[in-house]
Design a protein around this motif. Sequence first.
Motif, PDB file in Angstrom:
ATOM      1  N   VAL A   3       0.844  -1.198   0.000  1.00 16.52           N
ATOM      2  CA  VAL A   3       0.000   0.000   0.000  1.00 16.52           C
ATOM      3  C   VAL A   3       0.881   1.251   0.000  1.00 16.52           C
ATOM      4  N   PHE A   4       1.923   1.246   0.817  1.00 18.66           N
ATOM      5  CA  PHE A   4       2.857   2.372   0.864  1.00 18.66           C
ATOM      6  C   PHE A   4       3.560   2.547  -0.485  1.00 18.66           C
ATOM      7  N   GLY A   5       3.980   1.421  -1.079  1.00 17.70           N
ATOM      8  CA  GLY A   5       4.623   1.477  -2.396  1.00 17.70           C
ATOM      9  C   GLY A   5       3.685   2.006  -3.468  1.00 17.70           C
ATOM     10  N   ASN A   6       2.407   1.613  -3.410  1.00 18.81           N
ATOM     11  CA  ASN A   6       1.433   2.088  -4.403  1.00 18.81           C
ATOM     12  C   ASN A   6       1.165   3.581  -4.264  1.00 18.81           C
ATOM     13  N   ILE A   7       1.167   4.094  -3.036  1.00 15.47           N
ATOM     14  CA  ILE A   7       0.946   5.533  -2.836  1.00 15.47           C
ATOM     15  C   ILE A   7       2.105   6.327  -3.430  1.00 15.47           C
ATOM     16  N   ILE A   8       3.325   5.906  -3.128  1.00 11.72           N
ATOM     17  CA  ILE A   8       4.492   6.612  -3.687  1.00 11.72           C
ATOM     18  C   ILE A   8       4.551   6.434  -5.202  1.00 11.72           C
ATOM     19  N   TRP A   9       4.203   5.231  -5.683  1.00 13.89           N
ATOM     20  CA  TRP A   9       4.180   4.955  -7.118  1.00 13.89           C
ATOM     21  C   TRP A   9       3.252   5.901  -7.851  1.00 13.89           C
ATOM     22  N   PHE A  10       2.050   6.087  -7.295  1.00 14.27           N
ATOM     23  CA  PHE A  10       1.059   6.928  -7.951  1.00 14.27           C
ATOM     24  C   PHE A  10       1.573   8.354  -8.101  1.00 14.27           C
ATOM     25  N   CYS A  12       4.889   9.177  -8.195  1.00 22.44           N
ATOM     26  CA  CYS A  12       6.128   9.180  -8.991  1.00 22.44           C
ATOM     27  C   CYS A  12       5.947   8.594 -10.385  1.00 22.44           C
ATOM     28  N   GLY A  13       4.850   8.840 -11.030  1.00 24.58           N
ATOM     29  CA  GLY A  13       4.698   8.428 -12.416  1.00 24.58           C
ATOM     30  C   GLY A  13       3.560   7.472 -12.683  1.00 24.58           C
ATOM     31  N   GLY A  14       2.991   6.883 -11.652  1.00 28.49           N
ATOM     32  CA  GLY A  14       1.886   5.952 -11.860  1.00 28.49           C
ATOM     33  C   GLY A  14       0.645   6.638 -12.393  1.00 28.49           C
ATOM     34  N   PHE A  15       0.439   7.892 -11.982  1.00 30.34           N
ATOM     35  CA  PHE A  15      -0.710   8.647 -12.475  1.00 30.34           C
ATOM     36  C   PHE A  15      -0.637   8.815 -13.981  1.00 30.34           C
ATOM     37  N   PHE A  16       0.538   9.180 -14.499  1.00 31.78           N
ATOM     38  CA  PHE A  16       0.682   9.394 -15.939  1.00 31.78           C
ATOM     39  C   PHE A  16       0.581   8.082 -16.714  1.00 31.78           C
ATOM     40  N   SER A  17       1.096   7.016 -16.128  1.00 33.83           N
ATOM     41  CA  SER A  17       0.989   5.710 -16.777  1.00 33.83           C
ATOM     42  C   SER A  17      -0.470   5.262 -16.848  1.00 33.83           C
ATOM     43  N   ALA A  18      -1.199   5.411 -15.740  1.00 37.11           N
ATOM     44  CA  ALA A  18      -2.617   5.041 -15.730  1.00 37.11           C
ATOM     45  C   ALA A  18      -3.422   5.928 -16.675  1.00 37.11           C
ATOM     46  N   LEU A  19      -3.071   7.199 -16.726  1.00 36.68           N
ATOM     47  CA  LEU A  19      -3.756   8.129 -17.621  1.00 36.68           C
ATOM     48  C   LEU A  19      -3.551   7.741 -19.084  1.00 36.68           C
ATOM     49  N   SER A  20      -2.350   7.312 -19.435  1.00 39.24           N
ATOM     50  CA  SER A  20      -2.105   6.913 -20.825  1.00 39.24           C
ATOM     51  C   SER A  20      -2.880   5.640 -21.170  1.00 39.24           C
ATOM     52  N   PHE A  44      -5.836  -2.678 -17.467  1.00 39.63           N
ATOM     53  CA  PHE A  44      -4.432  -2.411 -17.191  1.00 39.63           C
ATOM     54  C   PHE A  44      -4.197  -0.995 -16.680  1.00 39.63           C
ATOM     55  N   ALA A  45      -5.165  -0.108 -16.863  1.00 37.08           N
ATOM     56  CA  ALA A  45      -5.065   1.220 -16.234  1.00 37.08           C
ATOM     57  C   ALA A  45      -5.150   1.083 -14.723  1.00 37.08           C
ATOM     58  N   ALA A  46      -5.995   0.184 -14.247  1.00 38.79           N
ATOM     59  CA  ALA A  46      -6.071  -0.068 -12.805  1.00 38.79           C
ATOM     60  C   ALA A  46      -4.761  -0.660 -12.298  1.00 38.79           C
ATOM     61  N   LEU A  47      -4.142  -1.526 -13.091  1.00 35.09           N
ATOM     62  CA  LEU A  47      -2.845  -2.082 -12.715  1.00 35.09           C
ATOM     63  C   LEU A  47      -1.772  -0.998 -12.718  1.00 35.09           C
ATOM     64  N   ALA A  48      -1.819  -0.112 -13.691  1.00 35.39           N
ATOM     65  CA  ALA A  48      -0.826   0.957 -13.768  1.00 35.39           C
ATOM     66  C   ALA A  48      -0.949   1.933 -12.607  1.00 35.39           C
ATOM     67  N   ALA A  49      -2.135   2.063 -12.036  1.00 32.91           N
ATOM     68  CA  ALA A  49      -2.319   2.958 -10.896  1.00 32.91           C
ATOM     69  C   ALA A  49      -1.766   2.339  -9.617  1.00 32.91           C
ATOM     70  N   CYS A  50      -1.864   1.029  -9.462  1.00 27.26           N
ATOM     71  CA  CYS A  50      -1.416   0.338  -8.235  1.00 27.26           C
ATOM     72  C   CYS A  50      -0.743  -0.985  -8.595  1.00 27.26           C
ATOM     73  N   PRO A  51       0.529  -1.002  -9.036  1.00 27.50           N
ATOM     74  CA  PRO A  51       1.139  -2.251  -9.499  1.00 27.50           C
ATOM     75  C   PRO A  51       1.767  -3.110  -8.405  1.00 27.50           C
ATOM     76  N   GLY A  96      14.609   5.123  -6.400  1.00 24.00           N
ATOM     77  CA  GLY A  96      13.686   4.974  -7.512  1.00 24.00           C
ATOM     78  C   GLY A  96      13.729   3.633  -8.211  1.00 24.00           C
ATOM     79  N   ILE A  97      14.674   2.752  -7.846  1.00 25.69           N
ATOM     80  CA  ILE A  97      14.811   1.475  -8.550  1.00 25.69           C
ATOM     81  C   ILE A  97      13.551   0.610  -8.485  1.00 25.69           C
ATOM     82  N   PRO A  98      12.899   0.433  -7.318  1.00 26.79           N
ATOM     83  CA  PRO A  98      11.672  -0.380  -7.332  1.00 26.79           C
ATOM     84  C   PRO A  98      10.577   0.200  -8.222  1.00 26.79           C
ATOM     85  N   PHE A  99      10.509   1.513  -8.302  1.00 28.81           N
ATOM     86  CA  PHE A  99       9.502   2.152  -9.141  1.00 28.81           C
ATOM     87  C   PHE A  99       9.879   2.043 -10.619  1.00 28.81           C
TER      88      PHE A  99
END
Length: 121
Positions: A3-10, A12-20, A44-51, A96-99
């Motif tokens: 959950v913590f990783g998904n929040i930081i992911w969103f 640090c770029g997850g928003f733009f990935s999900a948007l695309s 896959f947009a849902a996956l891109a938001a929280c991978p 940033g490596i895990p992201f």
Amino acid sequence: MSVFGNIIWFICGGFFSALSWLLAGILWSITIIGLPVGKQCFKFAALAACPFGKEIVYGGGAGSLILNIFWMILTGIPMALESLVMGVLLCITIIGIPFGLQHFKMAKLALMPFGSQIIYT
């Protein structure tokens, strides 16, 4: 921890990935023929938001191969390049490596989305 990783992911770029992925799904859903492709994009947009906490299993048959070829030519290569560039930029720092690895996972998915399944771990 995922959950913590998904929040930081969103952030640090997850928003733009999900948007695309959402934009690709909307564009594919304009026609009736593109509705199955659009449905995959929305999934896959849902996956891109929280991978974090999810894995992708690749498979499929001849139908998936044909759809993947059309997808790669029309939409997949630009989306894979977007994820690849964002992954390389995030891998510059140790934090940033895990992201960045998640972006590489999304880049592979952008090339072969059909026949793949999301597995929750």
